[in-house]
Design a protein around this motif. Structure first.
Motif, PDB file in Angstrom:
ATOM      1  N   PHE A 158       5.836  -4.273   0.669  1.00  0.00           N
ATOM      2  CA  PHE A 158       5.830  -4.627   2.088  1.00  0.00           C
ATOM      3  C   PHE A 158       5.378  -3.451   2.936  1.00  0.00           C
ATOM      4  CE2 PHE A 158       7.655  -4.538   6.293  1.00  0.00           C
ATOM      5  CZ  PHE A 158       7.196  -5.745   6.800  1.00  0.00           C
ATOM      6  N   LEU A 159       5.855  -2.257   2.626  1.00  0.00           N
ATOM      7  CA  LEU A 159       5.486  -1.065   3.392  1.00  0.00           C
ATOM      8  C   LEU A 159       3.971  -0.859   3.362  1.00  0.00           C
ATOM      9  CD1 LEU A 159       6.168   1.452   4.989  1.00  0.00           C
ATOM     10  CD2 LEU A 159       6.725   2.601   2.828  1.00  0.00           C
ATOM     11  N   ASP A 160       3.362  -0.999   2.201  1.00  0.00           N
ATOM     12  CA  ASP A 160       1.910  -0.832   2.094  1.00  0.00           C
ATOM     13  C   ASP A 160       1.161  -1.902   2.890  1.00  0.00           C
ATOM     14  OD1 ASP A 160       2.179   1.404   0.493  1.00  0.00           O
ATOM     15  OD2 ASP A 160       2.084   0.275  -1.377  1.00  0.00           O
ATOM     16  N   ALA A 161       1.641  -3.140   2.818  1.00  0.00           N
ATOM     17  CA  ALA A 161       1.005  -4.226   3.569  1.00  0.00           C
ATOM     18  C   ALA A 161       1.151  -3.997   5.069  1.00  0.00           C
ATOM     19  CB  ALA A 161       1.623  -5.563   3.168  1.00  0.00           C
ATOM     20  N   TYR A 162       2.303  -3.509   5.473  1.00  0.00           N
ATOM     21  CA  TYR A 162       2.555  -3.229   6.888  1.00  0.00           C
ATOM     22  C   TYR A 162       1.611  -2.150   7.410  1.00  0.00           C
ATOM     23  CZ  TYR A 162       4.890  -1.094  10.889  1.00  0.00           C
ATOM     24  OH  TYR A 162       5.157  -0.552  12.112  1.00  0.00           O
ATOM     25  N   LEU A 163       1.488  -1.059   6.677  1.00  0.00           N
ATOM     26  CA  LEU A 163       0.613   0.036   7.102  1.00  0.00           C
ATOM     27  C   LEU A 163      -0.845  -0.414   7.141  1.00  0.00           C
ATOM     28  CD1 LEU A 163       2.282   2.917   5.079  1.00  0.00           C
ATOM     29  CD2 LEU A 163       2.290   2.660   7.564  1.00  0.00           C
ATOM     30  N   ALA A 164      -1.251  -1.233   6.190  1.00  0.00           N
ATOM     31  CA  ALA A 164      -2.630  -1.726   6.169  1.00  0.00           C
ATOM     32  C   ALA A 164      -2.892  -2.644   7.360  1.00  0.00           C
ATOM     33  CB  ALA A 164      -2.896  -2.465   4.859  1.00  0.00           C
ATOM     34  N   ALA A 165      -1.912  -3.453   7.731  1.00  0.00           N
ATOM     35  CA  ALA A 165      -2.093  -4.401   8.828  1.00  0.00           C
ATOM     36  C   ALA A 165      -2.095  -3.707  10.183  1.00  0.00           C
ATOM     37  CB  ALA A 165      -0.994  -5.459   8.782  1.00  0.00           C
ATOM     38  N   GLU A 166      -1.214  -2.742  10.374  1.00  0.00           N
ATOM     39  CA  GLU A 166      -1.064  -2.086  11.673  1.00  0.00           C
ATOM     40  C   GLU A 166      -2.030  -0.913  11.870  1.00  0.00           C
ATOM     41  OE1 GLU A 166       1.907  -2.945  14.239  1.00  0.00           O
ATOM     42  OE2 GLU A 166       0.747  -4.555  13.302  1.00  0.00           O
ATOM     43  N   GLY A 167      -2.331  -0.211  10.817  1.00  0.00           N
ATOM     44  CA  GLY A 167      -3.321   0.862  10.893  1.00  0.00           C
ATOM     45  C   GLY A 167      -2.925   2.049  11.754  1.00  0.00           C
ATOM     46  N   GLU A 168      -3.931   2.768  12.240  1.00  0.00           N
ATOM     47  CA  GLU A 168      -3.682   4.034  12.934  1.00  0.00           C
ATOM     48  C   GLU A 168      -3.052   3.872  14.314  1.00  0.00           C
ATOM     49  OE1 GLU A 168      -6.962   6.702  12.905  1.00  0.00           O
ATOM     50  OE2 GLU A 168      -6.866   6.954  10.720  1.00  0.00           O
ATOM     51  N   ALA A 169      -2.944   2.642  14.795  1.00  0.00           N
ATOM     52  CA  ALA A 169      -2.225   2.417  16.050  1.00  0.00           C
ATOM     53  C   ALA A 169      -0.781   2.877  15.938  1.00  0.00           C
ATOM     54  CB  ALA A 169      -2.274   0.942  16.424  1.00  0.00           C
ATOM     55  N   LEU A 170      -0.238   2.903  14.714  1.00  0.00           N
ATOM     56  CA  LEU A 170       1.143   3.332  14.505  1.00  0.00           C
ATOM     57  C   LEU A 170       1.342   4.809  14.825  1.00  0.00           C
ATOM     58  CD1 LEU A 170       1.940   1.536  11.134  1.00  0.00           C
ATOM     59  CD2 LEU A 170       2.593   0.838  13.438  1.00  0.00           C
TER      60      LEU A 170
END
Length: 201
Positions: A142-154
Motif C-alpha cells: 500500500f505504501l508503494d502504491a500511495y507514493l506512486a499515486a501521490e508523487g512529489e506533491a507529497l
C-alpha cells in the motif's frame, strides 16, 4: 464575498490548502507569501516546543508581509509535526518520505497549526491548535502504491500526506479538527476576522 468596506486581508502563505480553506469559507483575501528564512528562524528557536514553533513561524510571516502593506490585515500560518519526542520537517525526496511513513505507521503523531494576524507591522492576535493522528499498520505494498499515486506533491506536506487525498487511507483515527490537520485553525481565525471587521459579525 463578505467583509467590511476597506478592510483588506492578505494571506501570507503560498499554501494551496490554506487558500482553499479561506476561499471555501467565502473569506475575501489576496495572497502574498512571506519572505521568511524558516531554516534560520528554526535554528534560533531550538528551545521551543513544536506548538510554540508553529506560532512563532506564523507570527514571523504575518509581520513580514504587514510591514510592506501596513493598512491591510495579514494572516500568517504555519504547521509543525511532532513525532517520537522530536519534530519532523518536510521530506526532501520520495525515498525519504517512504522511510518516514514506514517509521510512523501504527503510531500516533501531533500536528500543530499556528496562525497570526497582524496590522501596521504589529501582531494583533495569534493562536495554535493541535490534532493527534494515528496511522494504521499499512502494508509495504500500500505504501508503494500511495507514493506512486501521490508523487512529489507529497514533498510540500510536512507529514508526506494529504488527508484530503489518498492520504486519508493511511490512518486509523484523527483526534482533532479537520482544518487544523490541513494547516489552519480555521474556527479561531474566522472568529478573529469577524472581530476586526474583515467579516460581517
Amino acid at each position: 464575498m463578505t467583509g467590511a468596506p476597506g478592510e483588506r486581508l492578505i494571506l501570507a502563505s503560498g499554501s494551496t490548502a490554506r487558500r482553499d480553506m479561506l476561499a471555501g469559507a467565502n473569506v475575501p483575501f489576496t495572497v502574498r507569501p512571506a519572505d521568511v528564512d524558516e531554516t534560520a528562524l528554526k535554528s534560533g528557536l531550538t528551545h521551543v516546543d513544536p506548538a510554540e514553533l508553529a506560532l512563532e513561524l506564523a507570527r514571523a510571516k504575518a509581520l513580514d508581509v504587514s510591514r510592506h502593506d501596513p493598512e491591510a490585515w495579514v494572516l500568517g500560518a504555519d504547521q509543525t509535526l511532532a513525532f517520537d519526542g522530536g519534530m519532523v520537517s518536510k521530506a526532501p525526496s520520495l525515498a525519504a518520505a517512504r522511510t518516514r511513513l514506514a517509521t510512523m505507521r501504527g503510531r500516533a503523531h501531533q500536528l500543530h497549526s499556528g496562525a497570526a494576524l497582524a496590522r501596521d507591522g504589529r501582531l494583533v492576535w495569534s493562536g495554535v491548535d493541535t490534532a493527534t493522528l494515528t496511522m494504521r499498520d499499512f502494508s509495504d505494498a500500500f505504501l508503494d502504491a500511495y507514493l506512486a499515486a501521490e508523487g512529489e506533491a507529497l514533498l510540500a506536506c510536512v507529514g508526506a500526506y494529504r488527508l484530503e487525498g489518498m492520504g486519508s487511507q493511511l490512518f486509523d483515527s484523527v483526534d482533532g479538527d479537520y482544518f487544523t490537520v490541513l494547516g489552519l485553525p480555521l474556527w479561531p481565525v474566522l472568529a478573529e476576522l469577524r472581530r476586526v471587521g474583515v467579516l460581517a459579525p
